[in-house]
Design an enzyme around this catalytic site. Sequence first.
Site, PDB file in Angstrom:
ATOM      1  N   TYR A 168     -17.497  14.601 -13.538  1.00  0.00           N
ATOM      2  CA  TYR A 168     -17.316  15.769 -14.400  1.00  0.00           C
ATOM      3  C   TYR A 168     -15.979  15.746 -15.142  1.00  0.00           C
ATOM      4  CZ  TYR A 168     -21.152  17.639 -11.596  1.00  0.00           C
ATOM      5  OH  TYR A 168     -22.354  17.829 -10.962  1.00  0.00           O
TER       6      TYR A 168
ATOM      7  N   HIS B 146      -8.515  -3.087  -7.537  1.00  0.00           N
ATOM      8  CA  HIS B 146      -8.220  -2.380  -6.288  1.00  0.00           C
ATOM      9  C   HIS B 146      -9.513  -2.228  -5.478  1.00  0.00           C
ATOM     10  CE1 HIS B 146      -5.284  -0.133  -3.961  1.00  0.00           C
ATOM     11  NE2 HIS B 146      -6.136   0.863  -3.803  1.00  0.00           N
TER      12      HIS B 146
ATOM     13  N   ARG C 114       0.794  -1.222   0.000  1.00  0.00           N
ATOM     14  CA  ARG C 114       0.000   0.000   0.000  1.00  0.00           C
ATOM     15  C   ARG C 114       0.833   1.282   0.000  1.00  0.00           C
ATOM     16  NH1 ARG C 114      -4.489   0.665   4.600  1.00  0.00           N
ATOM     17  NH2 ARG C 114      -4.964  -1.404   3.808  1.00  0.00           N
TER      18      ARG C 114
END
Length: 872
Positions: free
Chosen positions: A120, A76, A30
């Site tokens: 967006y 993931h 990680r």
Amino acid sequence: MSQDFIKPINVAEELSNSFLEYSMSVIISRALPDVRDGLKPSQRRVLYAMRQLGVTPGKAHVKCAKIVGETMGNYHPHGDSSIYSTLVNMGQPWSMREMLVDGQGNFGSVEGDAAASMRYTEARLHHLGMAMMEDLDKDTVDFQPNYDGSQEEPSVLPSAFPNFLVNGGTGIAVGMATNLAPHNLGEVIDGICAQIDNSEITLEELMQHIKGPDFPVSCEIRGIRGIEEYFRTGRGSMRLRGKVEIEENENGKSIIVIREVPYGVNRAVLQERIAELVNEKTLTGISGMRDLSDEETRIEIELKRDARPQVVVNQLFKLTTLETSFSVNMLAIHKNRPKQLSLKEAIDAYIEHRREVVLRRTRYLLGKAEERAELLEAYLLALGHLDDFIKIIRDSKNRDEARERLAAYEFSTATAEGLGILIRSQAAVKGDRYVFSERQVNAILELRLYQLTGLERDKVKGEYDAVLLDIKDLLDILAREERVLNIIKDELRLIKDKHATPRKCPILAEAGEIPMEDLIANDAMIVTLSHRGYIKRTPANEYRLQGRGGKGLKGMETRSTGKDEPDDFVEHMFSVQAHDYLLFFTNTGRMYVERVYELPEGSRTAMGRSIKNVLNLKPDEKIAALLRLERTVDEDGNDVTFREDAGFVFFATRTGKVKKTALNDFRNYRKDGIIAINLEEDNELIGVRLTSGSDEIILVTHEGLSLRFHEDDTRSMGRNSMGVMGIRPREEDYVVGLALVTEGATLLVASDNGLGKRTSFEEYRKQSRGGKGIITMKVTEKTGPVVGAVTVTEQDQLMLMTSTGQNIRIRVDGIRETGRNAQGVKLLTLKEGETLQDISIFIPDGEDAGAETEDGEAQEGAAADAPEAPAE
């Protein structure tokens, strides 16, 4: 539940083991990047998901929500917000030195504004992001099952460029953290190639290529020791400074302009901090601030009239994040465990990774080439015995029988070789017979009729020969380590040629670290200072030699005032070396010292930067005169420029006063300046010269008069004195030139209208100090008044600068020698309204090829010599 399933355990031991497993999971999977590709698992998975979606450079952007969904669903299984923030970070030019993602839409700002929602914004892979996965489908890296075993994902990317060093990154694990500095792509590639060529390369040699970090924003890096430390050990720190300039507004007030903030500093927070300091009366010299930033930073801080700009700048560096520190900890995953790496170790790890990628790719390509060669052999054998093969297929009852009969068909090896077939596999040979493999039999059965034509047979033979050459080359790569390393270098240099950009962050040594003279070449420079105080240094080779009478080259770009005042013009020009000292004398009689290499560098046509960026001048203080002081060292290399026997500084003022002070008296100069001479209110310096103590001086006035006297007539005085009378100018006349009498030299005098002449010093009789002088140039309406006088030899070159910023470099031997009261010859061609402003001796850096005009042609005698005026 049965008691057999319950086992007593030690809680402390269980917690210890569980926390250790959790810690290793965070560290390995990680928080820390892999040294081979410089990516954390989340970044690697986002890039791979984008590749699988086909969101490559040149194709349309897709919604980030689609990319996040693909990443989260397949590779993931974590929160969508963390995946989206990872994607956004790789597409921010102020976060990544070389972006991996090409974003479209609101991806946040350097002020810390968050990106727009993922529904967006859009994104696609950047060219360098795609380069990270180049040859991924050629068995170059290992793949591993994804979180649910439904698909496979790469454990590391091939990484065609050294992303670990180029983009850096941060990460916080359990009990450890990493903070990697970004570096310049071109420099890192040069360093890797140098380490490939010399595996025993020293850190000093490596730093000739990789200078230090290079952040995405153009801040200054201060401190070389910290860079060397983390290059050597993996840990170190340095200071970062924003870019600051000092300008003047239309009202004459000084303005501090912040053009760049340090890496990681929020512009909005910086302005809030400055406002707090002003409100708390900690910063008292600031009267206003406004942010004019768009894509580029521009924060203007207006100062009060009595404020000293350099003092305020230093306060900003000390009290705000305009100067901050950056600590490097090169911790990364290396061979499945965290390790702190030095620069050489990080490069070695990348080279080994690329070596493995090249070898695996070569084996993959070799296997594909072998398979293709096997099929082409079958085609060639079938076409060579076409009638037999057609009969076998025609007489067979079905496909299986045809396959069996073809498999049983045997050739002699001599027949195969006669068809130009190179037998490579022992499995194809039984004794002296050549037999087909199952793949070859299937390929023959699938031949189309058009492939039986003669043209197609030639095409197959040509392809077969080409494949054999490829196989030979691939085998050579696998056999020779040198070939593998050369391929690594060639591919890296190709990346450099396509994507490398110039360094953004200059690296400056701190005081006492490394002598700057050891880092900077002592090249010839031209220093120019304009009337309004804009200074720059320019390499001397930008000023090519020209013929007398030429029009000149465009010099410093001067600034128009836009008022009734005349436009700015170049007032001082010096030919110097980079290691020299420049002594700046102001109109108030103070002296400042600066090294040439510390002056701002600019091109021949650049305007330069305000002198207030260089010197800590007081309000309304301006530069009146400059003195070039050549740096000298003793046998041990110590700087002895200001030694006791170094000579004297000789001053001349506009009203005719002179003063002599030992150079050693100026040795303790300070950034805030020191007193050099006391001046009356209506007086100013016009010249400063370095003398030996036994020189003779000539003063020249605006109306063409001169006075020669020995410097012994002027006793040595302290710095805080006014001097004595050298020449008494007539009413409305004033001194414009100060020159030293030198054996074998002549006095060159130039006038306002561009005329000049050389006169032997023998024509100037020695007089007593304090007289009115004799004629040195016949001043008429044609010549105009005298603008300057210098001591020259025939080997010298002269630099002339006009009021419009034009300059011309000419040979002194092209100006003929005349009498004292002659008018002289034309030195340069002036435009209407243009006047000669300044003259200076030019010291060339090496031999010049010859005199050339602006269009490259020699121009001798472009203007007729002016006739000599009759003697008085």
